[in-house]
Scaffold this motif. Structure first.
Motif, PDB file in Angstrom:
ATOM      1  N   GLU A  14       0.795  -1.288   0.078  1.00 29.74           N
ATOM      2  CA  GLU A  14       0.115   0.099   0.009  1.00 29.74           C
ATOM      3  C   GLU A  14       0.942   1.162   0.018  1.00 29.74           C
ATOM      4  OE1 GLU A  14      -2.695  -0.233   3.095  1.00 29.74           O
ATOM      5  OE2 GLU A  14      -3.999  -1.418   1.989  1.00 29.74           O
ATOM      6  N   LYS A  15       2.197   1.225   0.550  1.00 29.93           N
ATOM      7  CA  LYS A  15       3.081   2.533   0.360  1.00 29.93           C
ATOM      8  C   LYS A  15       4.220   1.888  -0.239  1.00 29.93           C
ATOM      9  CE  LYS A  15       0.373   4.163   3.430  1.00 29.93           C
ATOM     10  NZ  LYS A  15      -1.051   4.735   2.768  1.00 29.93           N
ATOM     11  N   ALA A  16       4.590   2.478  -1.639  1.00 35.85           N
ATOM     12  CA  ALA A  16       5.471   1.845  -2.306  1.00 35.85           C
ATOM     13  C   ALA A  16       6.381   2.816  -3.004  1.00 35.85           C
ATOM     14  CB  ALA A  16       4.859   1.059  -3.549  1.00 35.85           C
ATOM     15  N   GLY A  17       7.507   2.456  -2.798  1.00 38.85           N
ATOM     16  CA  GLY A  17       8.513   3.521  -3.774  1.00 38.85           C
ATOM     17  C   GLY A  17       9.261   2.786  -4.828  1.00 38.85           C
ATOM     18  N   LEU A  18       9.258   3.176  -6.012  1.00 43.46           N
ATOM     19  CA  LEU A  18       9.885   2.782  -7.213  1.00 43.46           C
ATOM     20  C   LEU A  18      10.966   3.726  -7.590  1.00 43.46           C
ATOM     21  CD1 LEU A  18       7.060   1.511  -9.590  1.00 43.46           C
ATOM     22  CD2 LEU A  18       8.039   0.255  -7.767  1.00 43.46           C
ATOM     23  N   PHE A  19      12.355   3.520  -7.378  1.00 38.43           N
ATOM     24  CA  PHE A  19      13.072   4.083  -7.493  1.00 38.43           C
ATOM     25  C   PHE A  19      14.103   3.558  -8.780  1.00 38.43           C
ATOM     26  CE2 PHE A  19      13.738   5.150  -2.532  1.00 38.43           C
ATOM     27  CZ  PHE A  19      12.673   6.076  -2.592  1.00 38.43           C
ATOM     28  N   LEU A  20      13.574   3.902  -9.889  1.00 41.96           N
ATOM     29  CA  LEU A  20      13.824   3.030 -10.992  1.00 41.96           C
ATOM     30  C   LEU A  20      14.618   4.293 -12.303  1.00 41.96           C
ATOM     31  CD1 LEU A  20      11.831   0.996  -9.931  1.00 41.96           C
ATOM     32  CD2 LEU A  20      10.962   0.723 -12.380  1.00 41.96           C
TER      33      LEU A  20
ATOM     34  N   GLN B  43      10.803  12.492   1.250  1.00 45.51           N
ATOM     35  CA  GLN B  43      10.142  11.779   0.559  1.00 45.51           C
ATOM     36  C   GLN B  43       9.418  10.442   1.028  1.00 45.51           C
ATOM     37  OE1 GLN B  43      12.585  11.387  -3.381  1.00 45.51           O
ATOM     38  NE2 GLN B  43      14.018  12.547  -1.896  1.00 45.51           N
ATOM     39  N   LEU B  44      10.367   9.689   1.871  1.00 40.99           N
ATOM     40  CA  LEU B  44       9.845   8.682   2.702  1.00 40.99           C
ATOM     41  C   LEU B  44       8.590   9.139   3.636  1.00 40.99           C
ATOM     42  CD1 LEU B  44      10.424   5.509   2.780  1.00 40.99           C
ATOM     43  CD2 LEU B  44      11.958   7.120   1.281  1.00 40.99           C
ATOM     44  N   TYR B  45       8.546  10.220   4.208  1.00 43.34           N
ATOM     45  CA  TYR B  45       7.606  10.691   5.075  1.00 43.34           C
ATOM     46  C   TYR B  45       6.304  10.662   4.387  1.00 43.34           C
ATOM     47  CZ  TYR B  45       4.812  12.943   8.372  1.00 43.34           C
ATOM     48  OH  TYR B  45       3.637  13.417   9.221  1.00 43.34           O
ATOM     49  N   ILE B  46       6.448  11.160   3.126  1.00 45.96           N
ATOM     50  CA  ILE B  46       5.047  11.339   2.137  1.00 45.96           C
ATOM     51  C   ILE B  46       4.540   9.898   2.136  1.00 45.96           C
ATOM     52  CG2 ILE B  46       4.210  11.667  -0.211  1.00 45.96           C
ATOM     53  CD1 ILE B  46       5.690  14.216   0.167  1.00 45.96           C
ATOM     54  N   ILE B  47       5.541   8.938   1.821  1.00 51.48           N
ATOM     55  CA  ILE B  47       5.132   7.809   1.474  1.00 51.48           C
ATOM     56  C   ILE B  47       4.630   6.774   2.766  1.00 51.48           C
ATOM     57  CG2 ILE B  47       5.692   5.162   0.698  1.00 51.48           C
ATOM     58  CD1 ILE B  47       7.734   6.552  -0.983  1.00 51.48           C
ATOM     59  N   ASP B  48       5.308   6.916   3.772  1.00 54.00           N
ATOM     60  CA  ASP B  48       5.025   6.150   5.157  1.00 54.00           C
ATOM     61  C   ASP B  48       4.346   6.751   6.233  1.00 54.00           C
ATOM     62  OD1 ASP B  48       7.167   6.740   5.946  1.00 54.00           O
ATOM     63  OD2 ASP B  48       8.165   4.864   6.373  1.00 54.00           O
ATOM     64  N   GLY B  49       4.574   8.371   6.229  1.00 55.80           N
ATOM     65  CA  GLY B  49       4.098   8.944   7.532  1.00 55.80           C
ATOM     66  C   GLY B  49       5.280   8.854   8.541  1.00 55.80           C
ATOM     67  N   GLY B  50       6.451   8.425   8.243  1.00 54.77           N
ATOM     68  CA  GLY B  50       7.481   8.611   9.199  1.00 54.77           C
ATOM     69  C   GLY B  50       7.579   7.181   9.998  1.00 54.77           C
ATOM     70  N   GLU B  51       6.882   6.427   9.297  1.00 51.60           N
ATOM     71  CA  GLU B  51       7.290   4.959   9.983  1.00 51.60           C
ATOM     72  C   GLU B  51       8.398   4.541  10.126  1.00 51.60           C
ATOM     73  OE1 GLU B  51       5.161   0.381   9.599  1.00 51.60           O
ATOM     74  OE2 GLU B  51       4.325   2.249   8.503  1.00 51.60           O
ATOM     75  N   ARG B  52       9.272   4.594   8.975  1.00 53.43           N
ATOM     76  CA  ARG B  52      10.660   4.045   8.753  1.00 53.43           C
ATOM     77  C   ARG B  52      11.761   4.877   8.936  1.00 53.43           C
ATOM     78  NH1 ARG B  52       7.076   2.056   6.029  1.00 53.43           N
ATOM     79  NH2 ARG B  52       6.797  -0.403   5.668  1.00 53.43           N
TER      80      ARG B  52
ATOM     81  N   ILE C 155      12.279  15.671  10.627  1.00 47.62           N
ATOM     82  CA  ILE C 155      13.519  15.975   9.800  1.00 47.62           C
ATOM     83  C   ILE C 155      14.530  15.858  11.128  1.00 47.62           C
ATOM     84  CG2 ILE C 155      13.315  18.156   9.671  1.00 47.62           C
ATOM     85  CD1 ILE C 155      15.346  15.728   7.367  1.00 47.62           C
ATOM     86  N   THR C 156      14.332  16.671  12.016  1.00 51.07           N
ATOM     87  CA  THR C 156      15.336  16.815  13.208  1.00 51.07           C
ATOM     88  C   THR C 156      15.997  15.669  13.678  1.00 51.07           C
ATOM     89  OG1 THR C 156      14.347  18.886  13.571  1.00 51.07           O
ATOM     90  CG2 THR C 156      15.943  18.059  15.291  1.00 51.07           C
ATOM     91  N   GLY C 157      14.734  14.686  13.945  1.00 49.09           N
ATOM     92  CA  GLY C 157      15.165  13.368  14.843  1.00 49.09           C
ATOM     93  C   GLY C 157      16.044  12.509  13.486  1.00 49.09           C
ATOM     94  N   TYR C 158      15.572  12.597  12.299  1.00 49.17           N
ATOM     95  CA  TYR C 158      16.324  11.741  11.484  1.00 49.17           C
ATOM     96  C   TYR C 158      17.800  12.283  11.483  1.00 49.17           C
ATOM     97  CZ  TYR C 158      17.569  10.403   6.576  1.00 49.17           C
ATOM     98  OH  TYR C 158      18.015   9.931   5.313  1.00 49.17           O
ATOM     99  N   ARG C 159      18.149  13.477  11.405  1.00 42.45           N
ATOM    100  CA  ARG C 159      19.297  14.068  11.292  1.00 42.45           C
ATOM    101  C   ARG C 159      20.189  13.635  12.595  1.00 42.45           C
ATOM    102  NH1 ARG C 159      17.463  19.529   8.946  1.00 42.45           N
ATOM    103  NH2 ARG C 159      17.234  20.158  11.365  1.00 42.45           N
TER     104      ARG C 159
ATOM    105  N   ASP D 101      11.927  -2.787   2.491  1.00 41.28           N
ATOM    106  CA  ASP D 101      10.653  -3.405   2.447  1.00 41.28           C
ATOM    107  C   ASP D 101       9.704  -2.755   1.517  1.00 41.28           C
ATOM    108  OD1 ASP D 101      10.217  -1.367   4.463  1.00 41.28           O
ATOM    109  OD2 ASP D 101       8.515  -2.349   5.328  1.00 41.28           O
ATOM    110  N   ILE D 102       9.834  -1.293   1.468  1.00 31.94           N
ATOM    111  CA  ILE D 102       8.754  -0.765   0.653  1.00 31.94           C
ATOM    112  C   ILE D 102       9.279  -0.043  -0.694  1.00 31.94           C
ATOM    113  CG2 ILE D 102       6.879  -0.207   2.576  1.00 31.94           C
ATOM    114  CD1 ILE D 102       7.980   2.621   2.429  1.00 31.94           C
ATOM    115  N   CYS D 103      10.595   0.026  -0.561  1.00 31.18           N
ATOM    116  CA  CYS D 103      11.354   0.881  -1.856  1.00 31.18           C
ATOM    117  C   CYS D 103      12.185  -0.291  -2.621  1.00 31.18           C
ATOM    118  CB  CYS D 103      12.039   1.945  -1.294  1.00 31.18           C
ATOM    119  SG  CYS D 103      11.182   3.420  -0.510  1.00 31.18           S
ATOM    120  N   ILE D 104      12.062  -0.143  -3.807  1.00 26.63           N
ATOM    121  CA  ILE D 104      12.919  -1.227  -4.689  1.00 26.63           C
ATOM    122  C   ILE D 104      13.825  -0.129  -5.734  1.00 26.63           C
ATOM    123  CG2 ILE D 104      11.572  -3.041  -4.396  1.00 26.63           C
ATOM    124  CD1 ILE D 104      10.376  -2.132  -7.396  1.00 26.63           C
TER     125      ILE D 104
END
Length: 452
Positions: free
Chosen positions: A20-26, A170-179, A184-188, A221-224
């Protein structure tokens, strides 16, 4: 046209269907659009999807998705384009369709006007990397309504053009911060350490040891990710560097100008460094803007080099990428039978071989344009410090459907910032900080020579 999916395309299709949440980095040319359309059609047939919103660059929104739907026999979907003025956009939204395509510039308008009357259950962001800034209005607007979508699909060939910091929005838009976390502060803080700073302002972040692998594992798991060289048998891309020797008087002017700019702006923050780099790039190209918006020409050495390339190409069509409007005006006034890319008619004429020299800004040709049928020669009149634009622009010719080796000429003024940009592009490390440091190094060398 009949569609026979390659194994890698079938893998991508199944990935979208099963997540349901997918990233295609093609990579460019691997068929992100048709793979996504095929998956959407299957999901609509199965009842998992009803209405799809596609957010895309303007030219892609205008042409690519509707063209792909019409092109393939197995696709039976109706597309409505949310484009034009407000009345046309509203009319398009009220149409009955399966896929609604809007350009990314109108995302804020869409959210403001339809947030409480949302009709779409699936989101596709074509060129997800255009949402790489967490402070942009389009990202903040999308953040407000992402929870309204049951399915989200992110498409891009360049998810991290300037480094892994670009990945969080970009990942936040896909999964809402789940991964990667909800801020952004916490990610950094988890994956990066501060680098260069100006007092309390940090404008460079460096990856902690092991962070790259950890980030990739988090999203796997969600991005290829797929690279074209692993799946496509494309003609070669031949990169040719054409050194431009500036007249001695211009070299002297450039060095003095370079020194004054760097000393003047030595402590500027990161956002201003692009201004510095652009001024130096303008002068390397031959003209520089004045405060009133006009420009002054200092030399025409790159114009001469372009004329030589056209001459020895014996009538073959040439795609010229320019960086500044001053360059566009100077080329148009010097080169006969050249044309600026403006609309779909120009694309058609180019692919029919009817435009000898096509002038294109890389930002307007970065995504979704199929120009591979019109020629195989590229000239970079002025380089861009955006790795993403550089790669995407070259891929307009170097993609499936191209039958000849693609020759990419780079006009590089010797001993100027052109060389630094080219080196950074080759190393895939382009950013303003890197270029400013390169320029500073030149000034240090200049000072050392003065003392000796």
């Amino acid at each position: 046209m009949k569609f026979k999916a390659h194994n890698y395309q079938r893998y991508a299709i199944n990935h979208v269907i099963n997540n349901e949440k997918a990233g295609l980095f093609l990579d460019m040319g691997l068929g992100k659009t048709i793979s996504t359309l095929t998956a959407i059609q299957e999901l609509i047939f199965l009842g998992y999807v009803t209405k799809v919103l596609v957010v895309a660059p303007k030219r892609v929104a205008e042409d690519t998705w509707s063209t792909e739907v019409e092109k393939w026999d197995h696709i039976n979907l109706k597309v409505s384009k949310i484009l034009g003025d407000a009345k046309k956009r509203i009319r398009a939204i009220n149409e009955e369709a399966d896929i609604y395509v809007i350009n990314r510039e109108n995302v804020v308008w869409l959210v403001d006007h339809y947030r409480n009357n949302w009709i779409w259950d699936t989101l596709v962001i074509d060129e997800l990397s255009s949402f790489k800034s967490s402070s942009s209005k389009r990202f903040r607007a999308m953040k407000k309504i992402r929870k309204n979508f049951k399915r989200i699909i992110g498409l891009t060939g360049t998810p991290t053009p300037n480094g892994l910091l670009d990945l969080w929005p970009q990942l936040y838009i896909i999964d809402g911060g789940e991964r990667l976390g909800t801020t952004i502060t916490g990610y950094r803080e988890r994956y990066f350490t501060p680098g260069q700073r100006n007092q309390n302002i940090i404008y460079e972040w460096k990856l902690k040891e092991g962070s790259e692998e950890a980030i990739h594992k988090k999203i796997s798991d969600i991005c290829i990710s797929m690279k074209s060289e692993d799946y496509l048998d494309l003609p070669k891309q031949i990169n040719n560097i054409i050194k431009i020797e500036l007249p001695d008087s211009i070299k002297k002017q450039y060095k003095q100008f370079e020194k004054e700019l760097v000393l003047e702006e030595e402590n500027i923050i990161a956002s201003s460094k692009a201004v510095l780099c652009n001024k130096l790039l303008q002068l390397a190209n031959g003209a520089i803007y004045k405060d009133d918006g006009s420009f002054k020409e200092y030399h025409n050495e790159k114009i001469k080099a372009l004329e030589e390339i056209i001459d020895i190409s014996n009538g073959k069509p040439i795609l010229v990428f320019y960086n500044f409007k001053s360059d566009l005006e100077r080329i148009k006034s010097s080169i006969k039978n050249c044309k600026e890319l403006k609309d779909q008619k120009d694309i058609k004429l180019w692919n029919e071989g009817k435009i000898p020299v096509l002038l294109v800004h890389p930002a307007s040709a970065g995504h979704g344009l199929n120009l591979q049928y019109g020629g195989n020669i590229i000239v970079w009149f002025g380089l861009t410090w955006s790795l993403e634009l550089y790669q995407q622009a070259n891929a307009r010719l170097h993609r499936q459907g191209q039958t000849n080796s693609v020759i990419v000429h780079h006009l590089v003024s010797s001993n100027t910032v052109d060389e630094d940009v080219l080196k950074a592009l080759e190393n895939k490390e382009v950013n303003q900080n890197l270029l400013l440091e390169a320029v500073k190094a030149r000034i240090k060398e200049f000072k050392a020579n003065e003392k000796s």
